[in-house]
Design a protein around this motif. Structure first.
Motif, PDB file in Angstrom:
ATOM      1  N   VAL A 285       5.097  -3.152  -2.823  1.00  0.00           N
ATOM      2  CA  VAL A 285       4.637  -2.622  -4.110  1.00  0.00           C
ATOM      3  C   VAL A 285       3.338  -3.301  -4.536  1.00  0.00           C
ATOM      4  CG1 VAL A 285       5.155  -2.504  -6.583  1.00  0.00           C
ATOM      5  CG2 VAL A 285       6.919  -1.938  -4.907  1.00  0.00           C
ATOM      6  N   PHE A 286       3.272  -4.620  -4.362  1.00  0.00           N
ATOM      7  CA  PHE A 286       2.070  -5.354  -4.762  1.00  0.00           C
ATOM      8  C   PHE A 286       0.859  -4.871  -3.974  1.00  0.00           C
ATOM      9  CE2 PHE A 286       0.416  -9.127  -6.978  1.00  0.00           C
ATOM     10  CZ  PHE A 286      -0.826  -9.226  -6.373  1.00  0.00           C
ATOM     11  N   ILE A 287       0.978  -4.806  -2.673  1.00  0.00           N
ATOM     12  CA  ILE A 287      -0.159  -4.444  -1.826  1.00  0.00           C
ATOM     13  C   ILE A 287      -0.621  -3.013  -2.092  1.00  0.00           C
ATOM     14  CG2 ILE A 287      -0.879  -4.044   0.572  1.00  0.00           C
ATOM     15  CD1 ILE A 287       1.020  -6.373   1.339  1.00  0.00           C
ATOM     16  N   LEU A 288       0.329  -2.075  -2.096  1.00  0.00           N
ATOM     17  CA  LEU A 288      -0.042  -0.672  -2.268  1.00  0.00           C
ATOM     18  C   LEU A 288      -0.585  -0.396  -3.668  1.00  0.00           C
ATOM     19  CD1 LEU A 288       2.826   1.201  -0.370  1.00  0.00           C
ATOM     20  CD2 LEU A 288       0.509   0.678   0.412  1.00  0.00           C
ATOM     21  N   THR A 289       0.011  -1.013  -4.685  1.00  0.00           N
ATOM     22  CA  THR A 289      -0.469  -0.801  -6.057  1.00  0.00           C
ATOM     23  C   THR A 289      -1.848  -1.414  -6.252  1.00  0.00           C
ATOM     24  OG1 THR A 289       1.801  -0.813  -6.889  1.00  0.00           O
ATOM     25  CG2 THR A 289       0.046  -1.130  -8.501  1.00  0.00           C
ATOM     26  N   PHE A 290      -2.066  -2.604  -5.706  1.00  0.00           N
ATOM     27  CA  PHE A 290      -3.364  -3.259  -5.860  1.00  0.00           C
ATOM     28  C   PHE A 290      -4.459  -2.467  -5.139  1.00  0.00           C
ATOM     29  CE2 PHE A 290      -6.677  -6.286  -4.661  1.00  0.00           C
ATOM     30  CZ  PHE A 290      -6.950  -6.877  -5.883  1.00  0.00           C
ATOM     31  N   ILE A 291      -4.226  -2.129  -3.891  1.00  0.00           N
ATOM     32  CA  ILE A 291      -5.229  -1.383  -3.125  1.00  0.00           C
ATOM     33  C   ILE A 291      -5.449   0.000  -3.739  1.00  0.00           C
ATOM     34  CG2 ILE A 291      -5.747  -0.315  -0.887  1.00  0.00           C
ATOM     35  CD1 ILE A 291      -4.249  -2.631   0.427  1.00  0.00           C
ATOM     36  N   GLY A 292      -4.339   0.658  -4.092  1.00  0.00           N
ATOM     37  CA  GLY A 292      -4.451   1.982  -4.695  1.00  0.00           C
ATOM     38  C   GLY A 292      -5.237   1.946  -5.999  1.00  0.00           C
ATOM     39  N   SER A 293      -5.014   0.919  -6.815  1.00  0.00           N
ATOM     40  CA  SER A 293      -5.723   0.804  -8.090  1.00  0.00           C
ATOM     41  C   SER A 293      -7.207   0.555  -7.877  1.00  0.00           C
ATOM     42  CB  SER A 293      -5.114  -0.323  -8.932  1.00  0.00           C
ATOM     43  OG  SER A 293      -3.768  -0.051  -9.245  1.00  0.00           O
ATOM     44  N   ILE A 294      -7.549  -0.297  -6.916  1.00  0.00           N
ATOM     45  CA  ILE A 294      -8.962  -0.539  -6.608  1.00  0.00           C
ATOM     46  C   ILE A 294      -9.634   0.767  -6.209  1.00  0.00           C
ATOM     47  CG2 ILE A 294     -10.528  -1.593  -4.920  1.00  0.00           C
ATOM     48  CD1 ILE A 294      -9.716  -3.600  -6.955  1.00  0.00           C
ATOM     49  N   VAL A 295      -8.962   1.541  -5.362  1.00  0.00           N
ATOM     50  CA  VAL A 295      -9.520   2.831  -4.924  1.00  0.00           C
ATOM     51  C   VAL A 295      -9.713   3.764  -6.119  1.00  0.00           C
ATOM     52  CG1 VAL A 295      -9.043   4.922  -3.581  1.00  0.00           C
ATOM     53  CG2 VAL A 295      -8.599   2.670  -2.584  1.00  0.00           C
ATOM     54  N   LEU A 296      -8.750   3.811  -7.007  1.00  0.00           N
ATOM     55  CA  LEU A 296      -8.859   4.684  -8.180  1.00  0.00           C
ATOM     56  C   LEU A 296      -9.973   4.227  -9.121  1.00  0.00           C
ATOM     57  CD1 LEU A 296      -5.137   5.469  -9.101  1.00  0.00           C
ATOM     58  CD2 LEU A 296      -6.730   6.772  -7.681  1.00  0.00           C
TER      59      LEU A 296
END
Length: 447
Positions: free
Chosen positions: A405-416
């Protein structure tokens, strides 16, 4: 993009949504394999969930006061509006297709160990609340109208992006913020909600993640996205300021604490013992968080402050959220105590100070959510529920899910953030930041 064009586009979108809603032929068919009859509605459960939905709704205005009192005098209105506007934007997204993505039948799945686990719901199944009416869903909420469950969950979807705003307060364009919260809700929140809370979702079904009321879905996702936002957008020109209105912070904390009873106890989805226990553990953990925070501040040479008491209270509330119905009242004291200390240490960590997470969203909600998930994985009662009631295998699955959850949410948020910034630059000009967002973005002032 020209300033007038982007607002014209936004207006066209709401026009289209309204016209589609006007002519949408709503599917009200009854599927006996999915829904119970109206006779199965429990009036006590329904009354409690109606009340809980109102309580959770109150939390977003409470958050606006909580955040608004912490910022400088030139940014109070803009900060409060960033929370308040979610009541409008996210509500419409949720009704149009957000609820369908979160709780519709899995449209994207993953096969593991011979079983199928859901990643995200069917975009069109409950679009514009098709089949979301008076009939209770047999699996998701069997004793209340399905529409009530959808509205209750909508309040969770509303407050999650609102929590993020504290990390980039005082320096973001309002229209770019609107675009970001739409993207976040659709691309990060709804899949996470589906994976944790939908029957046989990936995180809840395969990893066995226990999240009673949103420690992972709401607070971890918001806190991690907040860290990503603070890193991506950068520091304010003038980082240090005095909070404008501490009474606002106290008022906001009281509204959050009051609303949190609906947030946690309402997540039992029934007027029963689980709701009563969640009510009690919520009270106890928040009390422990408050007192621990102010005592820990004093031990470290800092004065007892109203601001610290408020932050400690919220940290305790965040910590108990994933475990509210799974642990005892004495254990909830420890949840508030230890999470308050860890969050306090992170809040005073030099690295986070350099990052300029304006209102310490990651230290409060991110760390609070992470600690809550870890503690839940250790203490949650029930067969094969946690480390103490199931062994290391259960705990390790929780920790793997936490990292995922941490990795996907962090990377996903940066992309957004990057996508949003490409479409509409997020950072206000130096002049606008100096003038303050109240005037530069909204032409309003508290003076």
């Amino acid at each position: 993009m020209n300033v007038h064009i982007k607002w014209h586009i936004a207006f066209v979108i709401i026009c289209i949504l309204s016209i589609v809603g006007l002519f949408w032929k709503q599917d009200t068919s009854y599927n006996a394999t999915v829904f119970n009859t109206i006779d199965s509605i429990d009036k006590a459960d329904t009354a409690w969930l109606l009340t809980s939905s109102c309580l959770v709704l109150l939390m977003t205005p409470g958050l606006s006061f909580f955040y608004g009192g912490m910022v400088g005098s030139k940014n109070v209105i803009s900060t409060m509006l960033q929370s308040f506007i979610c009541l409008g934007v996210i509500s419409l997204i949720w009704i149009a297709f957000g609820f369908s993505l979160a709780f519709g039948d899995s449209s994207l799945t993953l096969d593991l160990d011979g079983n199928t686990y859901g990643l995200i719901g069917n975009f069109s199944q409950y679009a514009f609340f098709d089949q979301v009416g008076l009939y209770p869903h047999k699996v998701i909420a069997s004793s209340i109208p399905f529409v009530l469950f959808a509205m209750f969950q909508m309040k969770f979807a509303i407050i999650t992006p609102a929590l993020i705003t504290g990390s980039f307060a005082e320096r973001v364009r309002f229209v770019s913020y609107l675009l970001f919260i739409c993207l976040f809700s659709i691309i990060i929140y709804t899949p996470l909600c589906h994976a944790v809370w939908y029957p046989n979702g990936l995180l809840g079904g395969y990893f066995g993640v226990k999240d009673f009321a949103g420690g992972t879905v709401v607070h971890m996702s918001a806190g991690i996205a907040a860290l990503a936002g603070a890193l991506y957008i950068g520091k304010r020109k003038k980082v240090h300021h005095q909070p404008t209105n501490i009474p606002f912070v106290l008022l906001g904390t009281g509204m959050l604490w009051f609303g949190w009873f609906g947030f946690n106890a309402g997540s039992a989805l029934a007027a029963d013992g689980a709701a009563a226990m969640a009510f009690a553990t919520t009270t106890t953990a928040s009390a422990a968080g408050m007192i621990t925070w102010i005592f820990f501040d004093r031990v470290n040479g800092r004065k007892v402050s109203a601001l610290g008491a408020c932050i400690g209270t919220v940290v305790g509330l965040v910590a108990i959220t994933p475990a509210a119905g799974f642990v005892s009242i004495p254990e909830s004291i420890f949840f508030g105590f230890i999470t308050s200390i860890v969050s306090n240490l992170f809040m005073n960590w030099a690295f986070l100070k350099k990052v300029d997470d304006s209102l310490d969203v990651f230290a409060c909600h991110g760390i609070g959510g992470i600690m809550g998930m870890i503690l839940t994985a250790i203490f949650a009662h029930g067969d094969n529920a946690s480390l103490l009631h199931g062994g290391w295998s259960i705990f390790s699955h929780h920790m793997m899910a936490l990292c995922l959850v941490f990795i996907l949410t962090f990377i996903g948020s940066i992309v957004l953030f990057k996508i949003t910034d490409f479409i509409i630059p997020m950072r206000v000009s130096h002049h606008s930041e100096e003038l303050g967002l109240d005037l530069s973005q909204h032409n309003e002032s508290i003076a």
